[in-house]
Each structure stands twice: as C-alpha cells, then as structure tokens.
Scaffold this motif. Sequence first.
Motif, short mmCIF file in Angstrom:
data_model
loop_
_atom_site.label_atom_id
_atom_site.label_comp_id
_atom_site.label_asym_id
_atom_site.label_seq_id
_atom_site.Cartn_x
_atom_site.Cartn_y
_atom_site.Cartn_z
N GLY A 117 0.75 -1.23 0.00
CA GLY A 117 0.00 0.00 0.00
C GLY A 117 0.79 1.29 0.00
O GLY A 117 2.01 1.33 -0.24
N THR A 118 0.07 2.35 0.33
CA THR A 118 0.60 3.71 0.26
C THR A 118 1.80 3.92 1.17
O THR A 118 2.76 4.60 0.80
CB THR A 118 -0.52 4.70 0.62
N LEU A 119 1.78 3.35 2.38
CA LEU A 119 2.90 3.59 3.29
C LEU A 119 4.18 2.93 2.82
O LEU A 119 5.28 3.46 3.05
CB LEU A 119 2.55 3.12 4.71
N GLY A 120 4.09 1.79 2.15
CA GLY A 120 5.30 1.19 1.59
C GLY A 120 5.91 2.08 0.51
O GLY A 120 7.13 2.20 0.40
N ILE A 121 5.05 2.69 -0.29
CA ILE A 121 5.53 3.62 -1.32
C ILE A 121 6.13 4.86 -0.66
O ILE A 121 7.21 5.33 -1.05
CB ILE A 121 4.39 3.99 -2.27
N ALA A 122 5.44 5.40 0.35
CA ALA A 122 5.96 6.57 1.06
C ALA A 122 7.32 6.27 1.69
O ALA A 122 8.23 7.12 1.68
CB ALA A 122 4.97 7.02 2.12
N TYR A 123 7.47 5.07 2.24
CA TYR A 123 8.75 4.66 2.82
C TYR A 123 9.86 4.75 1.77
O TYR A 123 10.93 5.32 2.01
CB TYR A 123 8.63 3.24 3.35
N ALA A 124 9.61 4.17 0.59
CA ALA A 124 10.63 4.19 -0.46
C ALA A 124 10.92 5.61 -0.94
O ALA A 124 12.09 5.98 -1.16
CB ALA A 124 10.17 3.32 -1.63
N LEU A 125 9.88 6.41 -1.09
CA LEU A 125 10.10 7.80 -1.52
C LEU A 125 10.95 8.56 -0.52
O LEU A 125 11.86 9.32 -0.91
CB LEU A 125 8.74 8.50 -1.69
N ALA A 126 10.69 8.38 0.76
CA ALA A 126 11.47 9.07 1.78
C ALA A 126 12.91 8.58 1.81
O ALA A 126 13.86 9.38 1.93
CB ALA A 126 10.82 8.89 3.16
N ALA A 127 13.10 7.26 1.70
CA ALA A 127 14.45 6.70 1.74
C ALA A 127 15.27 7.15 0.54
O ALA A 127 16.43 7.57 0.68
CB ALA A 127 14.38 5.18 1.80
N VAL A 128 14.68 7.10 -0.64
CA VAL A 128 15.40 7.51 -1.85
C VAL A 128 15.58 9.03 -1.87
O VAL A 128 16.64 9.54 -2.26
CB VAL A 128 14.68 7.02 -3.11
N GLY A 129 14.56 9.76 -1.41
CA GLY A 129 14.68 11.21 -1.34
C GLY A 129 15.82 11.64 -0.46
O GLY A 129 16.55 12.60 -0.77
N ARG A 130 16.01 10.94 0.65
CA ARG A 130 17.14 11.25 1.54
C ARG A 130 18.46 10.89 0.88
O ARG A 130 19.41 11.69 0.88
CB ARG A 130 16.98 10.50 2.85
N ALA A 131 18.56 9.70 0.28
CA ALA A 131 19.82 9.25 -0.31
C ALA A 131 20.23 10.09 -1.51
O ALA A 131 21.42 10.34 -1.73
CB ALA A 131 19.69 7.79 -0.72
N ALA A 132 19.25 10.53 -2.30
CA ALA A 132 19.54 11.28 -3.53
C ALA A 132 19.40 12.79 -3.35
O ALA A 132 19.59 13.53 -4.32
CB ALA A 132 18.61 10.81 -4.64
N ASP A 133 19.05 13.24 -2.14
CA ASP A 133 18.82 14.65 -1.86
C ASP A 133 17.78 15.22 -2.83
O ASP A 133 18.01 16.22 -3.51
CB ASP A 133 20.12 15.46 -1.94
N ARG A 134 16.61 14.58 -2.84
CA ARG A 134 15.51 14.98 -3.72
C ARG A 134 14.33 15.44 -2.88
O ARG A 134 13.51 14.64 -2.43
CB ARG A 134 15.10 13.80 -4.61
N PRO A 135 14.20 16.75 -2.66
CA PRO A 135 13.07 17.26 -1.86
C PRO A 135 11.72 16.90 -2.45
O PRO A 135 10.75 16.70 -1.69
CB PRO A 135 13.29 18.78 -1.88
N ASP A 136 11.61 16.79 -3.78
CA ASP A 136 10.31 16.47 -4.37
C ASP A 136 9.86 15.06 -3.97
O ASP A 136 8.66 14.83 -3.73
CB ASP A 136 10.36 16.61 -5.89
N LEU A 137 10.80 14.13 -3.85
CA LEU A 137 10.45 12.77 -3.43
C LEU A 137 10.04 12.76 -1.96
O LEU A 137 9.09 12.06 -1.58
CB LEU A 137 11.61 11.83 -3.68
N ARG A 138 10.75 13.53 -1.16
CA ARG A 138 10.40 13.59 0.27
C ARG A 138 9.02 14.21 0.45
O ARG A 138 8.22 13.76 1.29
CB ARG A 138 11.46 14.36 1.05
N GLU A 139 8.73 15.25 -0.32
CA GLU A 139 7.42 15.89 -0.21
C GLU A 139 6.30 14.93 -0.61
O GLU A 139 5.22 14.90 0.00
CB GLU A 139 7.38 17.13 -1.10
N LEU A 140 6.52 14.14 -1.66
CA LEU A 140 5.51 13.17 -2.07
C LEU A 140 5.34 12.08 -1.01
O LEU A 140 4.23 11.60 -0.79
CB LEU A 140 5.88 12.55 -3.41
N ALA A 141 6.44 11.71 -0.35
CA ALA A 141 6.35 10.75 0.75
C ALA A 141 5.43 11.28 1.85
O ALA A 141 4.60 10.53 2.39
CB ALA A 141 7.74 10.46 1.33
#
Length: 411
Positions: free
Chosen positions: A192-216
């Motif tokens: 579900g949605t939280l698994g996707i949010a988890y990945a977005l936050a993890a990748v957003g942190r690793a890649a320094d992508r604020p847009d991914l963190r915001e979507l998380a």
Amino acid sequence: MDIENLARGGLDWLVGSARETDTSNGLGWADTADDERNSTLYSGAAGIVLALLEGREHFGDDRYGDVAVRGARTVAASVDACADSSLYLGLTGMAVALRAANDLLGDAAAGAAADRAMDRVRGQFDGTRWGNWFELLAGNAGIALGALATGDVELAVLAVEPYLRTAERSAGGVNWEVLSGVSARFHHMSHGTLGIAYALAAVGRAADRPDLRELAVAGASDVVARNEAGPAGFLVPHSDPQHSPAHTDRYSYGWCHGPTGDAQAFRLLAAALQDPVWQAHADQCWHTVTRSGLPQRLRPGFWDNNGRCCGTAGVLALACDRHVEHRDGLDFAHILAADLASRATQDADGARWSNVEHRAIPNTLEPRPGWAMGNAGILRELLRYARIGTGRDAGYAVDLPDHPVARPGQS
C-alpha cells in the motif's frame, strides 16, 4: 526460556531441511510440501541465506556460513531464468541476499551474481513499472529499496520517479493504484501507500531529492487521515473499498497490513525528515499494537501466524526497535518471545513453527522454511532478541532494505 538455543534449533532445522539442487554443490528449500524450490526473499532460498548469515554471525559457527554459501549458489543459478524483478518475489531480493553473502563471507561469485541480477532488473524496466504490482512487496518501491541496499542510487531514483506522475489526489494527501485494474486503494507497508511513502522518503534522503520527500509526506498523510483509533492509537483499514472482503479482515495488526508495519514507515519518515510528528504516529501505532490482544489467539483468524510478515516475529522486531530507541519495548518483547517459544515444535531435527489456517481442515499448516511465513524470519528476530537480553549488539548481520536501523535516542 532459552531463546538462543531455540533459535539454534531453528537454524539446525533449516540446515537439515535443505536439499541438493541441480546447481553444483548448491542447496535449496521447498516452501511447502507440494511447492517447487524457489530462490526468492519472501519464501525461498534468498531469505533463508540471510537467516543463516545471521546465525553464523551470532554463534560464530561456520557451519551456517557454509550452508549459506551453498544456498547462495542456487540463488545465483536462478538469476538468468527469473522474470520477476521485485524485492520479495524476484531478482532484487535475490541480489540483496547475494550481496550479503559476498560482503560477509567473501563469496565473489555471489557478488558477481548480485550485479548480474540488478543489471537484469534495470533491463526489465519499461520506464514506469516492472509489472502489474506497483508497491513495495512486488513493485517499484521495493525495487528502489533493494537498489539502495546494493548501492545503486541511480536505479533507486528511476524506480520511484514514476510515483510523481501517477499519484492520485485524495482528501488526506495522495495514493496510488497499486495493482493494475483494481479500484481498491491499499494503505499499508506490503502492498500500500505507506510502503511507497517509505521508499520515496528513503530515496529522497539518499539522492537529496526534496520532491520525493514531499511526495512521501503526501502519501503518508493520506493514511494518517484514515486513522480510526482516536488520538492515542493508530488503526487504518486494510483497503478502501475493501479488497476481497470474503477473505481479508477489515483490520490487521502485523507488518504487512497493520500498525506494526505502519510504525516502521513512520520511524523512517521521522529519521529522514527530522519531523517529530512522524515519531508521534509511530508511538500511536505502538499503543494500538500493545493493546490489541496479540499474541493471544482471541478468535479464529485473529492471530494465527508466527512469522515475520503478518505474525508475531514481525511485532517482535518492532518491540526490539522500541527497546533500542525508547527503552519501552522489552516487556512486550518478552511476551512475544515467550509465545513463540511456546508454539515451537522441538525434536531431534531442531525447532520449527507451524501457522494456522482456520478455514482449512486440518488447520495446522506444515512448517515452512522461508522469511515471510516460516523459520527464517522467526529465528532472525529471536537471535536479535537474545542479543538484546545479554547486552550484545542489537543490530542485524544484514539489514533488510525496508526496516530502519534502530539507533539509541532516535526520534
């Protein structure tokens, strides 16, 4: 209650239940009595290899490492024929296990096979997804997390960027169609949605992508808006509209579709975003889990599973995380470990666990070796619990890509 010896018995049962494969000096395991051997992280050799590596590191016993190497040979031999790219059901999870065998045992052949597996994953990407599923267990989010675990940040970014253009606005934030053609919106970690949010936050942190963190944040906010447990607790339905209501409970409590897994997503968001609101939601999840009645079998179907995915071992993982980070999880961890000990079958072959299917006759299922529903996932958590009880390192030999590392004082 000698948990350490119980876990050793589980390892010994895994060793004893291994069977020769067509691979030269390789070993494999059958997930069920009538199931062919597989190499996946979810139920096959990849997850068992990780458990054996855990046993080798915990006990300093090279016997478990030797079997892990032979299991890794079978996983490596499966790479070229595997069509599934996902974390738990395909190549990405296989690569995680193979990379671990390389790193901990110096198995260069396993390392080369891990690289080959991830090359195949990259080649099977269609620019948006890898198949019908579009979530953590079998889709993009899990592949992104596996790519991070194997050191490929670029692939991790490629895997999660499609969520930016496919997100659907909801009253509380955003969510996604996680299975092609299915109208139900799943909310939790596995599908579900939280698994996707988890990945977005993890990748957003690793890649320094604020847009991914915001979507998380937007995805997690959608799930938070569905909380039906009041201000102290956290309980969100399995899905809306309810998917397969004849076979799926409206509410679950485990890692896959309940507050145990939700708490892990909120732990990651708290660490990645440095926002205490997410730790507050993790605390709500803990409140609900510890007051739900588990691990008691309150009614048929309520808590019939001992495993890591949707059973007691997954809750034990969270309880040990709580002990490390907040010093409030050990009492409940004792209850969970005692329950697992009471449900183990122990004999000359070692120790193993059976789950229950209340709709079947007989309802006691055959013991399974793998990570999700079987010994591998259970004994890995029991070994960590045993280390905590003796003041040893509370970490793992190999961290799962979707389980945040517990650090003292983390909030």
